[in-house]
Design a protein around this motif. Structure first.
Motif, PDB file in Angstrom:
ATOM      1  N   LEU A  78    -108.915  -1.662 -58.828  1.00  0.00           N
ATOM      2  CA  LEU A  78    -108.261  -2.060 -57.728  1.00  0.00           C
ATOM      3  C   LEU A  78    -107.292  -3.553 -57.719  1.00  0.00           C
ATOM      4  O   LEU A  78    -108.152  -4.489 -58.482  1.00  0.00           O
ATOM      5  N   GLY A  79    -106.065  -3.375 -56.870  1.00  0.00           N
ATOM      6  CA  GLY A  79    -105.838  -4.959 -56.511  1.00  0.00           C
ATOM      7  C   GLY A  79    -105.075  -5.090 -57.741  1.00  0.00           C
ATOM      8  O   GLY A  79    -104.874  -6.739 -57.642  1.00  0.00           O
ATOM      9  N   GLU A 106    -106.602 -12.280 -62.336  1.00  0.00           N
ATOM     10  CA  GLU A 106    -107.379 -13.159 -62.439  1.00  0.00           C
ATOM     11  C   GLU A 106    -106.237 -13.182 -63.483  1.00  0.00           C
ATOM     12  O   GLU A 106    -106.437 -14.481 -64.788  1.00  0.00           O
ATOM     13  N   GLY A 107    -105.290 -13.138 -63.807  1.00  0.00           N
ATOM     14  CA  GLY A 107    -104.127 -12.791 -65.135  1.00  0.00           C
ATOM     15  C   GLY A 107    -104.700 -11.916 -65.869  1.00  0.00           C
ATOM     16  O   GLY A 107    -105.178 -11.417 -66.204  1.00  0.00           O
ATOM     17  N   GLY A 108    -102.695 -11.720 -66.589  1.00  0.00           N
ATOM     18  CA  GLY A 108    -103.269 -10.986 -67.677  1.00  0.00           C
ATOM     19  C   GLY A 108    -102.152  -9.785 -67.404  1.00  0.00           C
ATOM     20  O   GLY A 108    -102.056  -9.469 -66.333  1.00  0.00           O
ATOM     21  N   THR A 109    -102.162  -8.602 -68.406  1.00  0.00           N
ATOM     22  CA  THR A 109    -101.955  -7.383 -67.556  1.00  0.00           C
ATOM     23  C   THR A 109    -102.745  -5.960 -67.951  1.00  0.00           C
ATOM     24  O   THR A 109    -102.935  -5.892 -69.341  1.00  0.00           O
TER      25      THR A 109
END
Length: 300
Positions: A78-79, A106-109
């Motif tokens: 989610l999100g 929280e960052g990242g892909t």
């Protein structure tokens, strides 16, 4: 009154001339040969020979092209926000191909990949929009690019259809494709008395979802005597064909079968080689004397 001597002499002088004139008069009259005396009378009718031909019983199925299997593609978390879109509707994709990239809170892909090979039917992906496992699917894939024709047929035709029968399908806007019967419904719709038939499209041609299509399925074939539809006459006594024998009309009751290209299958009542009136009509009656003229192959 007695004829005078001079009158008698004048008559005797004229007799040879009168005899010659009589002979000339007789010779000028038209003579009739034996052939002309025996020539058939009556109206001229066009006839042709009843021939052998093969007929196919074809069932027509009309319906809509649908994906055989659709796979919805969503992220597992989610999100997430869409940051990059790498595939669009209409694209053919392979299993494991990256369709989009999403950013994590929280960052990242996170990469969204195609679970199956196929054709992308629809996409809701928009750069910057949120995506989640419970929301609208980012992509819808037609698995393996396989399509079905979902069609309806009258109740009388359902018993003729069997699984694996081949079909030729004409799709609006896409031309002709091959198919095979994959499912015949065991019930019919009570209001329309139509039964549903599913035909798998076996050609690899790309099709448009919800396109109208019509399939022709050859369910059987029989060979027998064939005549043009125009030679058939429907009467209160039944179905008849008029034939000509010895310049006279004979009426024969027949049992008709399949129809194809303007020709009718005769299952009983007619033999190959019978001379059939090409255009049957009520003006010809049993025993009428006619002058038959054989039709050319082109006239048939």
């Amino acid at each position: 009154m007695p004829m005078s001597h001079f009158a008698e002499r004048a008559l005797l002088r004229c007799l040879p001339t009168l005899a010659v004139a009589a002979l000339l008069c007789l010779s000028s009259q038209p003579s009739f040969s034996a052939d002309e005396a025996d020539a058939p009378k009556g109206s001229t009718v066009t006839v042709l020979k009843a021939t052998k031909a093969c007929f196919s019983d074809v069932v027509e199925v009309s319906g809509i092209v649908r994906p055989r299997e659709e796979t919805a593609v969503r992220p597992e978390r989610l999100g997430l926000k869409v940051t990059e879109i790498l595939a669009d509707p209409g694209d053919a994709v392979t299993a494991g191909q990256t369709l989009a990239r999403l950013s994590l809170p929280e960052g990242g892909t996170l990469q969204v990949q195609a679970p199956v090979a196929g054709l992308i039917a629809a996409s809701s992906a928009v750069i910057g929009a949120m995506a989640s496992a419970k929301g609208e699917a980012l992509f819808s894939i037609i698995a393996r690019s396989e399509f079905d024709l979902i069609g309806l047929v009258p109740t009388r035709d359902l018993p003729k259809l069997k699984v694996n029968q081949t079909a030729r399908i004409k799709v609006i806007g896409a031309g002709d494709v091959d198919g095979k019967v994959s499912l015949v419904a065991p019930t019919v719709q009570p209001d329309s008395q139509l039964g549903q038939v599913t035909i798998a499209v076996t050609s690899t041609q790309r099709l448009l979802v919800n396109s109208s299509a019509r399939a022709m399925i050859k369910t059987s074939q029989s060979c027998g005597v064939s005549v043009p539809l125009t030679a058939i006459l429907y009467t209160t006594a039944g179905t008849v064909v008029q034939v000509v024998r010895r310049e006279r009309v004979e009426t024969k009751r027949v049992e008709v079968g399949l129809l194809s290209g303007g020709q009718v299958e005769i299952r009983d009542g007619l033999a190959e080689g019978d001379m059939v009136v090409a255009r049957a009509g009520a003006l010809l009656r049993e025993g009428d004397l006619v002058r038959p003229v054989t039709a050319s192959a082109d006239a048939k």
